[in-house]
Enzyme design. Sequence first.
Site, PDB file in Angstrom:
ATOM      1  N   HIS A  96       0.856  -1.190   0.000  1.00 29.64           N
ATOM      2  CA  HIS A  96       0.000   0.000   0.000  1.00 29.64           C
ATOM      3  C   HIS A  96       0.896   1.245   0.000  1.00 29.64           C
ATOM      4  O   HIS A  96       1.964   1.250   0.629  1.00 29.64           O
ATOM      5  CB  HIS A  96      -0.908  -0.015   1.232  1.00 29.64           C
ATOM      6  CG  HIS A  96      -1.991   1.019   1.167  1.00 29.64           C
ATOM      7  ND1 HIS A  96      -1.749   2.348   1.430  1.00 29.64           N
ATOM      8  CD2 HIS A  96      -3.305   0.938   0.827  1.00 29.64           C
ATOM      9  CE1 HIS A  96      -2.869   3.037   1.271  1.00 29.64           C
ATOM     10  NE2 HIS A  96      -3.831   2.203   0.908  1.00 29.64           N
ATOM     11  N   GLU A 165      -4.014   2.131  -7.428  1.00 26.60           N
ATOM     12  CA  GLU A 165      -4.355   3.207  -6.501  1.00 26.60           C
ATOM     13  C   GLU A 165      -3.461   4.419  -6.766  1.00 26.60           C
ATOM     14  O   GLU A 165      -2.342   4.499  -6.213  1.00 26.60           O
ATOM     15  CB  GLU A 165      -4.132   2.741  -5.054  1.00 26.60           C
ATOM     16  CG  GLU A 165      -5.036   1.612  -4.627  1.00 26.60           C
ATOM     17  CD  GLU A 165      -5.368   1.699  -3.148  1.00 26.60           C
ATOM     18  OE1 GLU A 165      -6.565   1.698  -2.828  1.00 26.60           O
ATOM     19  OE2 GLU A 165      -4.457   1.827  -2.317  1.00 26.60           O
TER      20      GLU A 165
END
Length: 244
Positions: A96, A165
């Site tokens: 992430h 993302e």
Amino acid sequence: MTHNTLIVSNWKMNFNFIQAKNLVTNLKKIKYNKLKLSNVICPQFLLLPTLNEVLHKSDLILGAQDLHFDINGAYTGDTSIELIKDYNCKYSIVGHSERRALHNESNIMIKKKVKLCLDNFIIPILCVGESIEQRKKNTYKDFILKQLTECIQKIKCPELVIAYEPIWSIGTGIIPKVEDIIEVSELIFSFLKKEKIDKFQILYGGSVNSSNFREINSIDKINGALIGGASLKIDEMKKILTSC
Ligand code: PEP
């Protein structure tokens, strides 16, 4: 490529026990098409034992927000894959952008995590995505390809999830144009095909909510979403889950 929709809630460092239990109790009551949709919750590690009990015999699936790349050892403060498996996590987010930025995670480290997950039958949700500078300089495609190459090339991947993302979209309320998501999802798709990975899902993540989810999820190569802020709100999740 799998066509089911995968919704992954990334709760990040939010919720105490009561709040977490309340939300999953309410999520369990939502009627959605369980044949078409998988609903994964990624809570803080300390919530896993309780949620594992609360979710017992439900259709909700547990996932981890991260894990260490080694099986065990002198890694103060980290969490091992063994415990994640003990609490029935089927997925783990890896790479992430918040881990990359705040914990200096490199592609080399992330590749080890992807490999460890696959060796242990945990499906990795590998996050990739560019900064606003890379988007403006038009270097974002090379950057994403580098992330993909360095994190998964030449690994034997029976199944994995890639979440696109863009960093500039996370938590900002700013969403890329549909054609921009299409472009990157096709880039990821071709990369995975070239790597001869057959079983995969591509998610979009970054300011997804009940107003934009349907349009994003209708993109041909997108199979769901990784959701941060909106995943903390039952009304938002109800609208998202029932719109699939
Ligand atoms: C995330 O951090 O993975 C994310 C997608 O957050 P948000 O939905 O809040 O932008």
